[in-house]
Design a protein around this motif. Structure first.
Motif, PDB file in Angstrom:
ATOM      1  N   GLU A  74      46.684  37.560  16.425  1.00 17.99           N
ATOM      2  CA  GLU A  74      45.553  38.370  15.975  1.00 17.99           C
ATOM      3  C   GLU A  74      45.035  39.287  17.077  1.00 17.99           C
ATOM      4  N   GLY A  75      45.682  39.282  18.236  1.00 19.66           N
ATOM      5  CA  GLY A  75      45.125  39.979  19.385  1.00 19.66           C
ATOM      6  C   GLY A  75      45.847  41.230  19.815  1.00 19.66           C
ATOM      7  N   CYS A  76      45.730  41.505  21.091  1.00 17.03           N
ATOM      8  CA  CYS A  76      46.220  42.750  21.689  1.00 17.03           C
ATOM      9  C   CYS A  76      47.744  42.794  21.729  1.00 17.03           C
ATOM     10  N   PRO A  77      48.347  43.894  21.258  1.00 24.89           N
ATOM     11  CA  PRO A  77      49.800  44.008  21.310  1.00 24.89           C
ATOM     12  C   PRO A  77      50.329  44.118  22.740  1.00 24.89           C
ATOM     13  N   SER A  78      49.537  44.679  23.622  1.00 28.18           N
ATOM     14  CA  SER A  78      49.979  44.817  25.014  1.00 28.18           C
ATOM     15  C   SER A  78      50.128  43.459  25.677  1.00 28.18           C
ATOM     16  N   TYR A 104      42.501  48.051  32.410  1.00 28.70           N
ATOM     17  CA  TYR A 104      43.233  47.597  31.228  1.00 28.70           C
ATOM     18  C   TYR A 104      44.466  46.798  31.639  1.00 28.70           C
ATOM     19  N   ALA A 105      45.159  47.289  32.653  1.00 30.28           N
ATOM     20  CA  ALA A 105      46.335  46.579  33.149  1.00 30.28           C
ATOM     21  C   ALA A 105      45.951  45.200  33.670  1.00 30.28           C
ATOM     22  N   LEU A 106      44.822  45.113  34.353  1.00 30.69           N
ATOM     23  CA  LEU A 106      44.351  43.826  34.866  1.00 30.69           C
ATOM     24  C   LEU A 106      43.998  42.882  33.710  1.00 30.69           C
ATOM     25  N   MET A 107      43.385  43.410  32.668  1.00 30.28           N
ATOM     26  CA  MET A 107      43.052  42.590  31.500  1.00 30.28           C
ATOM     27  C   MET A 107      44.310  42.029  30.839  1.00 30.28           C
ATOM     28  N   VAL A 108      45.306  42.900  30.678  1.00 26.48           N
ATOM     29  CA  VAL A 108      46.561  42.474  30.058  1.00 26.48           C
ATOM     30  C   VAL A 108      47.245  41.396  30.898  1.00 26.48           C
ATOM     31  N   GLY A 109      47.352  41.644  32.194  1.00 25.82           N
ATOM     32  CA  GLY A 109      48.004  40.690  33.082  1.00 25.82           C
ATOM     33  C   GLY A 109      47.265  39.366  33.168  1.00 25.82           C
ATOM     34  N   THR A 110      45.948  39.436  33.186  1.00 21.72           N
ATOM     35  CA  THR A 110      45.138  38.218  33.224  1.00 21.72           C
ATOM     36  C   THR A 110      45.356  37.378  31.970  1.00 21.72           C
TER      37      THR A 110
END
Length: 210
Positions: A113-117, A166-172
């Motif tokens: 249900e979340g972020c595709p990235s 955004y990259a940090l959010m995805v990686g985290t």
């Protein structure tokens, strides 16, 4: 042909087009959930069409290939994410809410249900150019929306900073999902929130202590 007959044909043609668009959208939506849960490579056409309640043969009436579906899915997923961001990030407090909702245990524990990235970035990087372009266009559009809130008089000045956040959010999120230690995974999310807010120069709202 009578006027009534011509009107009926137009109505049927419109219904046929709308029905086809609705079916394509259903396939794209179920593919997004399945891909984010099981991965692109781990989800075959037969499984996707079963999820959509359709036959395998119906797939090619809507998409040229699985790669075509993946590119469409990426576009639609990022469009939905952008709509969420646009409706929430109307001010800097809204940006903070986005960061906290993104780096939440609910998002972590429900990837479908979340972020595709966060769910698919490693696979997207190995996809054909059309999928990469779809991702680039969609991701930059939502980044620019956030940058416009952070720096309304000069959004371009905040673009790279926002993209880095955004990259940090995805990686985290990816790291938190990969850790077997639940407590540590939760700490990673909380620290990620603080790090992202610092990059974006957003002051956390005051929160009562429990």
């Amino acid at each position: 042909m009578t006027k009534q007959a011509r009107s009926w044909e137009r109505q049927m043609a419109r219904y046929g087009k709308e029905h086809k668009q609705a079916t394509r959208q259903r396939i794209t939506e179920v593919a997004g959930r399945r891909f984010k849960r099981d991965g692109i490579d781990g989800s075959g056409i037969a499984t996707l069409m079963k999820d959509a309640g359709l036959t395998n043969g119906a797939f090619y009436a809507h998409f040229d290939s699985k790669d075509d579906l993946v590119a469409s899915m990426v576009t639609e997923q990022l469009r939905g994410q952008r709509e969420w961001i646009s409706s929430t990030a109307t001010d800097r407090a809204g940006v903070e809410r986005i960061v906290r909702e993104y780096l939440s245990t609910v998002h972590r524990d429900n990837p479908e249900e979340g972020c595709p990235s966060a769910a698919l970035l490693d696979e997207i990087s190995r996809c054909p150019g059309a999928t990469k372009q779809a991702f680039t266009d969609g991701a930059l559009a939502l980044i620019d929306d956030i940058a416009a809130v952070l720096a309304p008089h000069d959004p371009r000045s905040a673009r790279v900073r926002t993209l880095s956040a955004y990259a940090l959010m995805v990686g985290t999120m990816q790291l938190s999902r990969a850790l077997a230690d639940r407590a540590l995974a939760d700490e990673v999310l909380e620290q990620g929130i603080q790090n992202v807010l610092a990059i974006l120069d957003v002051t956390p709202e005051s929160r009562p202590t429990s």
